[in-house]
Design a protein around this motif. Sequence first.
Motif, PDB file in Angstrom:
ATOM      1  N   SER A  20     -15.039   0.557   1.392  1.00 45.25           N
ATOM      2  CA  SER A  20     -13.930   0.262   0.315  1.00 45.25           C
ATOM      3  C   SER A  20     -14.132   0.955  -0.525  1.00 45.25           C
ATOM      4  O   SER A  20     -12.716   0.823  -1.665  1.00 45.25           O
ATOM      5  CB  SER A  20     -14.416  -1.374   0.168  1.00 45.25           C
ATOM      6  OG  SER A  20     -14.532  -2.693   1.161  1.00 45.25           O
ATOM      7  N   ILE A  21     -15.253   0.775  -1.332  1.00 50.55           N
ATOM      8  CA  ILE A  21     -15.303   1.600  -2.811  1.00 50.55           C
ATOM      9  C   ILE A  21     -15.027   2.904  -2.002  1.00 50.55           C
ATOM     10  O   ILE A  21     -13.861   3.823  -3.192  1.00 50.55           O
ATOM     11  CB  ILE A  21     -16.707   1.699  -2.682  1.00 50.55           C
ATOM     12  CG1 ILE A  21     -17.013   2.975  -4.303  1.00 50.55           C
ATOM     13  CG2 ILE A  21     -17.594   2.954  -1.801  1.00 50.55           C
ATOM     14  CD1 ILE A  21     -17.597   2.090  -5.069  1.00 50.55           C
ATOM     15  N   ASN A  22     -14.640   3.742  -0.775  1.00 50.82           N
ATOM     16  CA  ASN A  22     -14.315   5.615  -0.970  1.00 50.82           C
ATOM     17  C   ASN A  22     -12.839   5.435  -0.426  1.00 50.82           C
ATOM     18  O   ASN A  22     -11.990   6.356  -1.243  1.00 50.82           O
ATOM     19  CB  ASN A  22     -14.789   5.662   0.773  1.00 50.82           C
ATOM     20  CG  ASN A  22     -16.729   6.451   0.372  1.00 50.82           C
ATOM     21  OD1 ASN A  22     -17.121   6.780  -0.585  1.00 50.82           O
ATOM     22  ND2 ASN A  22     -17.308   6.001   1.578  1.00 50.82           N
ATOM     23  N   GLU A  23     -12.285   3.784   0.004  1.00 53.25           N
ATOM     24  CA  GLU A  23     -10.847   4.318  -0.603  1.00 53.25           C
ATOM     25  C   GLU A  23      -9.552   3.971  -1.156  1.00 53.25           C
ATOM     26  O   GLU A  23      -9.404   4.336  -1.820  1.00 53.25           O
ATOM     27  CB  GLU A  23     -10.813   2.623   0.439  1.00 53.25           C
ATOM     28  CG  GLU A  23     -11.071   3.488   2.502  1.00 53.25           C
ATOM     29  CD  GLU A  23     -10.548   1.673   2.630  1.00 53.25           C
ATOM     30  OE1 GLU A  23      -9.937   0.684   2.858  1.00 53.25           O
ATOM     31  OE2 GLU A  23     -10.292   1.941   3.948  1.00 53.25           O
ATOM     32  N   ALA A  24     -11.207   3.030  -2.474  1.00 48.45           N
ATOM     33  CA  ALA A  24     -10.638   3.020  -3.987  1.00 48.45           C
ATOM     34  C   ALA A  24     -10.873   4.368  -4.637  1.00 48.45           C
ATOM     35  O   ALA A  24      -9.742   4.616  -5.127  1.00 48.45           O
ATOM     36  CB  ALA A  24     -11.133   2.451  -4.017  1.00 48.45           C
ATOM     37  N   VAL A  25     -11.331   5.131  -4.391  1.00 48.38           N
ATOM     38  CA  VAL A  25     -11.674   6.483  -4.896  1.00 48.38           C
ATOM     39  C   VAL A  25     -10.775   7.165  -4.175  1.00 48.38           C
ATOM     40  O   VAL A  25     -10.277   8.054  -5.390  1.00 48.38           O
ATOM     41  CB  VAL A  25     -13.178   6.967  -4.951  1.00 48.38           C
ATOM     42  CG1 VAL A  25     -13.107   8.025  -4.451  1.00 48.38           C
ATOM     43  CG2 VAL A  25     -14.254   6.048  -5.427  1.00 48.38           C
ATOM     44  N   ALA A  26     -10.944   7.326  -3.232  1.00 48.96           N
ATOM     45  CA  ALA A  26      -9.317   8.681  -2.636  1.00 48.96           C
ATOM     46  C   ALA A  26      -8.186   7.935  -2.551  1.00 48.96           C
ATOM     47  O   ALA A  26      -7.595   9.257  -3.427  1.00 48.96           O
ATOM     48  CB  ALA A  26      -9.474   7.984  -0.454  1.00 48.96           C
ATOM     49  N   GLU A  27      -7.588   6.942  -3.464  1.00 50.08           N
ATOM     50  CA  GLU A  27      -5.919   6.795  -3.626  1.00 50.08           C
ATOM     51  C   GLU A  27      -6.218   6.994  -5.403  1.00 50.08           C
ATOM     52  O   GLU A  27      -4.963   6.995  -5.869  1.00 50.08           O
ATOM     53  CB  GLU A  27      -5.969   4.927  -3.762  1.00 50.08           C
ATOM     54  CG  GLU A  27      -5.801   4.620  -2.522  1.00 50.08           C
ATOM     55  CD  GLU A  27      -4.805   5.074  -1.927  1.00 50.08           C
ATOM     56  OE1 GLU A  27      -3.685   5.484  -2.046  1.00 50.08           O
ATOM     57  OE2 GLU A  27      -4.836   4.236  -0.447  1.00 50.08           O
ATOM     58  N   THR A  28      -7.615   8.035  -5.567  1.00 48.35           N
ATOM     59  CA  THR A  28      -6.800   8.146  -7.269  1.00 48.35           C
ATOM     60  C   THR A  28      -6.986   9.803  -7.156  1.00 48.35           C
ATOM     61  O   THR A  28      -6.200   9.694  -8.293  1.00 48.35           O
ATOM     62  CB  THR A  28      -8.168   7.820  -8.054  1.00 48.35           C
ATOM     63  OG1 THR A  28      -9.687   8.635  -7.795  1.00 48.35           O
ATOM     64  CG2 THR A  28      -8.732   5.783  -8.101  1.00 48.35           C
ATOM     65  N   ASP A  29      -7.296   9.462  -6.575  1.00 48.01           N
ATOM     66  CA  ASP A  29      -7.497  11.754  -6.492  1.00 48.01           C
ATOM     67  C   ASP A  29      -6.222  12.155  -5.399  1.00 48.01           C
ATOM     68  O   ASP A  29      -6.848  11.645  -4.181  1.00 48.01           O
ATOM     69  CB  ASP A  29      -8.250  12.875  -7.323  1.00 48.01           C
ATOM     70  CG  ASP A  29      -7.898  13.791  -7.727  1.00 48.01           C
ATOM     71  OD1 ASP A  29      -7.586  14.067  -8.286  1.00 48.01           O
ATOM     72  OD2 ASP A  29      -7.703  14.464  -6.320  1.00 48.01           O
ATOM     73  N   GLU A  30      -5.229  13.536  -5.102  1.00 47.20           N
ATOM     74  CA  GLU A  30      -5.025  14.269  -4.036  1.00 47.20           C
ATOM     75  C   GLU A  30      -6.571  14.808  -3.509  1.00 47.20           C
ATOM     76  O   GLU A  30      -6.068  14.113  -2.189  1.00 47.20           O
ATOM     77  CB  GLU A  30      -3.772  14.414  -5.060  1.00 47.20           C
ATOM     78  CG  GLU A  30      -2.978  14.972  -2.908  1.00 47.20           C
ATOM     79  CD  GLU A  30      -1.493  15.987  -3.489  1.00 47.20           C
ATOM     80  OE1 GLU A  30      -1.748  16.925  -3.088  1.00 47.20           O
ATOM     81  OE2 GLU A  30      -0.830  15.895  -4.797  1.00 47.20           O
TER      82      GLU A  30
ATOM     83  N   ILE B 195     -13.566   6.471  -9.808  1.00 52.91           N
ATOM     84  CA  ILE B 195     -13.380   5.242  -9.988  1.00 52.91           C
ATOM     85  C   ILE B 195     -13.422   5.231 -11.980  1.00 52.91           C
ATOM     86  O   ILE B 195     -12.491   4.081 -12.116  1.00 52.91           O
ATOM     87  CB  ILE B 195     -14.935   4.428 -10.079  1.00 52.91           C
ATOM     88  CG1 ILE B 195     -15.581   3.984  -8.339  1.00 52.91           C
ATOM     89  CG2 ILE B 195     -15.371   2.873 -10.903  1.00 52.91           C
ATOM     90  CD1 ILE B 195     -16.805   3.894  -8.305  1.00 52.91           C
ATOM     91  N   GLN B 196     -13.764   5.814 -12.855  1.00 51.18           N
ATOM     92  CA  GLN B 196     -14.498   6.668 -13.716  1.00 51.18           C
ATOM     93  C   GLN B 196     -12.301   6.460 -13.793  1.00 51.18           C
ATOM     94  O   GLN B 196     -11.482   5.747 -14.929  1.00 51.18           O
ATOM     95  CB  GLN B 196     -14.407   7.415 -14.128  1.00 51.18           C
ATOM     96  CG  GLN B 196     -14.874   7.662 -15.961  1.00 51.18           C
ATOM     97  CD  GLN B 196     -15.413   8.823 -16.397  1.00 51.18           C
ATOM     98  OE1 GLN B 196     -15.266   9.590 -15.554  1.00 51.18           O
ATOM     99  NE2 GLN B 196     -16.840   8.644 -16.858  1.00 51.18           N
ATOM    100  N   LYS B 197     -11.528   6.990 -12.994  1.00 52.37           N
ATOM    101  CA  LYS B 197     -10.146   7.618 -13.754  1.00 52.37           C
ATOM    102  C   LYS B 197      -9.369   6.319 -12.387  1.00 52.37           C
ATOM    103  O   LYS B 197      -8.872   6.127 -13.732  1.00 52.37           O
ATOM    104  CB  LYS B 197      -9.891   8.598 -12.888  1.00 52.37           C
ATOM    105  CG  LYS B 197      -8.353   9.454 -12.721  1.00 52.37           C
ATOM    106  CD  LYS B 197      -7.829  10.712 -11.564  1.00 52.37           C
ATOM    107  CE  LYS B 197      -6.409  10.831 -11.749  1.00 52.37           C
ATOM    108  NZ  LYS B 197      -6.283  11.970 -10.764  1.00 52.37           N
TER     109      LYS B 197
ATOM    110  N   GLY C 259      -6.189  -7.682  -4.382  1.00 46.22           N
ATOM    111  CA  GLY C 259      -5.703  -6.673  -3.531  1.00 46.22           C
ATOM    112  C   GLY C 259      -6.620  -5.243  -3.656  1.00 46.22           C
ATOM    113  O   GLY C 259      -7.680  -5.582  -3.606  1.00 46.22           O
ATOM    114  N   PRO C 260      -6.303  -4.048  -3.120  1.00 48.59           N
ATOM    115  CA  PRO C 260      -6.154  -3.703  -2.813  1.00 48.59           C
ATOM    116  C   PRO C 260      -7.933  -2.685  -4.378  1.00 48.59           C
ATOM    117  O   PRO C 260      -8.225  -1.694  -4.039  1.00 48.59           O
ATOM    118  CB  PRO C 260      -6.014  -2.047  -2.341  1.00 48.59           C
ATOM    119  CG  PRO C 260      -4.843  -2.517  -1.923  1.00 48.59           C
ATOM    120  CD  PRO C 260      -4.421  -3.902  -2.743  1.00 48.59           C
TER     121      PRO C 260
END
Length: 691
Positions: A206-216, A237-239, A154-155
């Motif tokens: 893909s990497i930006n979307e994944a990072v965006a999901e980690t923090d408001e 990414i760390q988070k 998945g994502p």
Amino acid sequence: MDYKQLKIKNILVAGHAGSGKTSLTEALLYINKATERLGRTDDGNTVSDFDAEEIKRRCSLSSAIAPYNYKESKVNIIDVPGLFDFEFGMYEGIQACETVLLTVSAKDGLEVGTKKAYKLAEKNGKNTMIYVSKIDVENADFYKVFEELKTEFGPKICPVVVPVAKGDETVYIDLISFKAYVYKNGVAEEVVMPATGHRLDGLVTSINEAVAETDEELFEKYFSGEQFTKAEILKGIQKGVKEGTITPVLCGSSVKLEALDLLCETIDSLVPSPQDTEGTALALGSTDVVLPFNENSQVAALVFKTVADPFVGKMSFVKVLSGNLKADSNVVNTTTGENEKMGKLLFIRGKKQIDAEYIKAGDIGAVTKLASAKTGDILCDPQNEYKYPKFEFPQPTMEMCIKPKKKGDEAKISAALQRIMEEDCTISYRQDAETAQQLIKGLGEQHLDVVLAKMKGKFGVEAELSTPRVAYRETIRKTVKAEGKHKKQSGGHGQYGHVIIEFSPTESEELVFEEKVFGGSVPKNYFPAVEKGLQNAIKYGVLAGYPVVGLKATLLDGSYHPVDSSEMAFKMAATLAYKSGLKEASPVLLEPFGTLKAVVPAVNAGDVMGEVNKRRGRVIGMDPAEDGMQAVLAECPMSEMANFTTYIRSLTAGSGYFTFEFVRYEQLPSNLEGKVIEDAKNFIVAKYDEE
């Protein structure tokens, strides 16, 4: 750098067999100067595959620890087997790590072993990373593998390092720093970013979307159209890695040492250390607690692996959960309640042992000569009675008879297996009193084969395997009357006992004995002797010598002699009545049946049901299982299940598993009785010849 100042990173390297785990471990050690040469699995000279059997078979058979230093960190690599017969190594190693690095071959793609390792990591709350290996081999296709990863997981799949073919070279692009590199003899050279068209845009998205999901805040910034900085991408990414919402994907070539520096840097910057975690879930009395990571607290350590070697002695691998473990540490084993006296403290790199002054919190090491410690035990300060949640290991399903090649070595087999079972909790051993066989149980044919090799190489005991005898039973189907008379005269007192007994079927497993004697033809004081004679007799049936069940015996009549009758005479008379009566009572053989629960991919459920029918079983039904699997429920005769482990492994490519437990006895089909009776006779003859 001073050991006290080093950060600790504990990483389990797991994946399907042949996906490059050991080669990756070897390359990481080499480029970080933890070893002087780059070993090869095919040459049998790698750090983590050092056991004689591993060298012979050219594959990992147990977990191995291989640390290296990088910048301000000490990285403990735990290299575990990919073969399903030896997955115990993965289960023990995962208890000691914070992160699981999964290897996937760029040629072979995502395979069952990697999927199982990923699920195990998620179940145990471990962070995950993926390394796509063998980028340099023919027919390697990173982007096909990447799509497989996205489809399966998945994502959360987040690309970090990706390859681009450019002539005869492979260019590796670091998507965090947005720089491109080629490698000459393992040395990185930065190059101009190659033209990749829309593919690179999609990966960046893909990497930006994944990072965006980690923090408001990052989420709002992304959807406002602003670009993330490198620091923000790293932080996100760390988070995400720490929270389990991001699985970074990297790639490279372990053989050519390409892009491994990028992997080392990613491990250093993204992988959490023990102090970055909440702590370790333990039990304190009846209360569940989380022991926080604290270097200055009282010591607590988990024994996650045990090595029992006749030459080196017992060695317990530990992960220190809190405080610092020292040679003079006062610790109690909370499983046994006994104080443990510390032996030598060691750091381990493959087979190399390095003396340690102490093992700091978060680090992995080994302790020699711990008397009672076993895998899963907690060693801690006597003030704290911490206990570790019970280790869950794969259940052994293949049981075989083990027999020494040299007569008289039965006791040596038992002693050797006890030592081997200290190392491997997926091996079990028992002596079956009924069949007079020593039985060993493991995860598969290769697993048991390696146990035999260890017994020979380490303990000097040669043994062989064979299919176990089945513990059949005998019973009767009709009621008969039988007479038994024991009469013997040889001068002086003779022997006389005479009984008439009715034998009939019953539901009870045990012998049901009654007496309906009238007129004192058999005195009451001889009733117990008759019953005892029958109890001894039913241990051996009249067809094949198996124990008799479902038998009711009613003493009806008989006679006695006032001088010559005795308890022994009536025991003998009862035995004679039993032997003559059961032959006329339509005796039959009963075979043990078990309940089968086979969990397999839905596409294989029909095959399993067909196989159950071939093995004279009955399908009871099907239930949905986790991850889209199907559980086939059935009842099968135990005599047909000896190789079912191999069948399930082959049918499902290792993704299926099963449980099988005895449930009851059922009548053996009459067309099979002849072979069972003949086999029983041959066994008795063979046993007689041995004795």
